[in-house]
Scaffold this motif. Structure first.
Motif, PDB file in Angstrom:
ATOM      1  N   THR A 172       0.828  -1.204   0.000  1.00  0.00           N
ATOM      2  CA  THR A 172       0.000   0.000   0.000  1.00  0.00           C
ATOM      3  C   THR A 172       0.862   1.254   0.000  1.00  0.00           C
ATOM      4  OG1 THR A 172      -1.710  -1.171   1.248  1.00  0.00           O
ATOM      5  CG2 THR A 172      -1.850   1.226   1.190  1.00  0.00           C
ATOM      6  N   GLU A 176       1.236   4.167  -2.859  1.00  0.00           N
ATOM      7  CA  GLU A 176       0.951   5.573  -2.543  1.00  0.00           C
ATOM      8  C   GLU A 176       2.100   6.477  -2.981  1.00  0.00           C
ATOM      9  OE1 GLU A 176       0.098   5.954   1.569  1.00  0.00           O
ATOM     10  OE2 GLU A 176      -1.866   4.982   1.448  1.00  0.00           O
ATOM     11  N   ASP A 267      -7.994  -2.179  -4.808  1.00  0.00           N
ATOM     12  CA  ASP A 267      -7.979  -0.782  -4.374  1.00  0.00           C
ATOM     13  C   ASP A 267      -7.278   0.101  -5.408  1.00  0.00           C
ATOM     14  OD1 ASP A 267      -7.992   1.553  -2.752  1.00  0.00           O
ATOM     15  OD2 ASP A 267      -5.984   1.068  -2.038  1.00  0.00           O
ATOM     16  N   GLY A 268      -7.943   1.180  -5.809  1.00  0.00           N
ATOM     17  CA  GLY A 268      -7.381   2.110  -6.778  1.00  0.00           C
ATOM     18  C   GLY A 268      -7.647   1.757  -8.224  1.00  0.00           C
ATOM     19  N   LYS A 311     -14.623   3.409  -8.952  1.00  0.00           N
ATOM     20  CA  LYS A 311     -13.203   3.370  -8.606  1.00  0.00           C
ATOM     21  C   LYS A 311     -13.043   3.760  -7.137  1.00  0.00           C
ATOM     22  CE  LYS A 311      -8.653   5.294  -9.726  1.00  0.00           C
ATOM     23  NZ  LYS A 311      -7.907   6.286 -10.529  1.00  0.00           N
ATOM     24  N   LYS A 313     -10.860   4.178  -3.615  1.00  0.00           N
ATOM     25  CA  LYS A 313      -9.472   4.420  -3.230  1.00  0.00           C
ATOM     26  C   LYS A 313      -9.408   4.610  -1.720  1.00  0.00           C
ATOM     27  CE  LYS A 313      -5.090   5.398  -3.552  1.00  0.00           C
ATOM     28  NZ  LYS A 313      -4.134   4.308  -3.782  1.00  0.00           N
ATOM     29  N   MET A 322     -12.717   5.654   2.397  1.00  0.00           N
ATOM     30  CA  MET A 322     -12.283   5.631   1.018  1.00  0.00           C
ATOM     31  C   MET A 322     -12.957   6.718   0.189  1.00  0.00           C
ATOM     32  SD  MET A 322     -14.060   2.090  -0.313  1.00  0.00           S
ATOM     33  CE  MET A 322     -13.631   1.202   1.185  1.00  0.00           C
TER      34      MET A 322
END
Length: 424
Positions: A172, A176, A267-268, A311, A313, A322
């Protein structure tokens, strides 16, 4: 001496001991200068002290710019200098006394070695702490982009999927900070992705139905307007409120669930949900070649398609909050428009109504987004045409889950729905 002080403070700027030592050295240096000035001028201690005070007063009261004065400084320092000068029995020398020189040199020589020792000790303690907590070291190396350190820690067998206090993994953090090489390396060693489960429900209710409106008023929920769409509204609901709303909606005899897709996405990444249905119809008649022949119907078809993009995130707050980007296009078959060819041959063309919206929002782990306000007009043909207005409601729930197998791609799901459109 002053140059040595500046160099030492520049190198060890982070140590409070160095700053304290420099402050004391400057104070003692000013006292030495006072002694040398009084001795060389042959002035009395009281006259010299009075001159300092008078000069400061003149500087304060002057309306003209005054050059920088050597006697300027914090009031506390000047007070201490005057007390030292006026001390009974005080002797003044043209050069600094041997004891003063020894004190200054001792302070200077102590500052650098102690600073170096403290620095080495801090680094050693920091390194020891990281070695004692290899998982923390992996997170730090991933965030810093130190790929060699990451390789070393992986080789030592650290838990690659461990989470820090904010619930983040090394993967993660690398994502980032956009350290792509480390992201690839961690994935090669089976680092798990953060997976988001998405549940969406698309409902139709009569626009004059009071169940949902009364519920929103009763719960005192504050609406937000969707950007670029003045007629729509959005609300954030908790799990209990979602259950109550669905229960009330189902009580309406004309309640209709258009579709309710569920999927998981990294995620993302962007998840796409799509659906389509083909409707065949007669779009008209062709002119016959001969007057004795009947006109032939023209067969046509149309695809009724729905599309949803989501989407999610995760935010780095450790609470599974999120940010979600959400857009959709809904095509709804609402009826047929009637036509007549040469007053003798009837045919109908399907009426398709589309609704499109796009928004992004921040949602907590236990919240669901409710979107509403869009009107759809339907037509029912049972020997007569009846117009009916309905409202579209969209519920979107997102939450982090722990699947057995994480996939590094958005999952595309085809959702087929039956919406009552039939060839007639």
């Amino acid at each position: 001496m002053n140059i040595l002080q500046v160099i030492g403070q520049a190198i060890f700027w982070f140590h409070p001991f160095v700053w304290w030592a420099n402050k004391r050295i400057r104070a003692e240096r000013e006292k030495c200068c006072d002694e040398m000035a009084i001795a060389r001028l042959g002035a009395k201690a009281k006259e010299y002290s009075t001159a300092i005070v008078n000069t400061l007063v003149a500087e304060h009261e002057s309306t003209r710019p005054v050059p920088s004065l050597a006697i300027a400084g914090p009031v506390k320092n000047i007070e201490e200098r005057i007390k030292t000068i006026m001390k009974p029995g005080k002797k003044f020398y043209r050069r600094p006394s041997s004891s003063a020189v020894i004190v200054l040199l001792l302070a200077a020589f102590l500052t650098v070695p102690i600073g170096c020792a403290l620095t080495r000790r801090a680094k050693k303690e920091s390194a020891t702490e990281l070695e004692a907590k290899p998982t923390g070291a992996l997170h730090q190396a991933a965030a810093d982009g130190d790929i060699e350190r990451v390789k070393s820690l992986i080789a030592k067998g650290v838990d690659i999927n461990a989470r820090d206090k904010q619930g983040r993994t090394a993967l993660t953090l690398a994502k980032e900070k956009e350290h792509k090489e480390i992201v690839v390396l961690l994935r090669m060693h089976e680092a798990k992705e953060d997976i988001i489960k998405i549940e969406a429900r698309f409902l139709l209710l009569p626009s004059d139905a009071r169940e949902v409106k009364d519920f929103l008023e009763r719960e005192n929920l504050e609406p937000s307007q969707i950007q670029g769409d003045p007629n729509s509204r959005s609300y954030l609901l908790n799990a209990g409120q979602v259950e109550q709303l669905l229960k009330l909606a189902r009580l309406n005899a004309e309640y209709k669930l258009l579709m309710a897709p569920t999927l998981e996405v990294v995620d993302g990444k962007t998840a796409m949900i799509s659906s389509s249905q083909r409707v065949d119809y007669v779009s008209g008649y062709s002119e016959p070649n001969r007057p004795s022949e009947e006109p032939k119907p023209i067969q046509d078809s149309v695809e009724i398609g729905d599309r949803v993009h989501v989407k999610p995130k995760l935010q780095p707050d450790g609470h599974d909050t999120m940010e979600v980007y959400f857009d959709f296009v809904i095509s709804n078959f609402t009826g047929y428009e009637k036509f007549m060819y040469k007053g003798k041959y009837p045919y109908k063309i399907p009426i398709i109504e589309k609704i499109a919206a796009a928004t992004h929002y921040t949602v907590a782990a236990d919240q669901t987004l409710l979107l509403c306000g869009w009107k759809i007009t339907s037509y029912r043909d049972d020997g007569r045409t009846e117009k009916k207005e309905q409202e579209l409601l969209v519920l979107v729930t997102t939450q982090k889950v722990e699947p057995e197998n994480a996939k590094d791609a958005a999952e595309i799901v085809e959702v087929r729905r039956k919406n009552g459109a039939k060839e007639q």
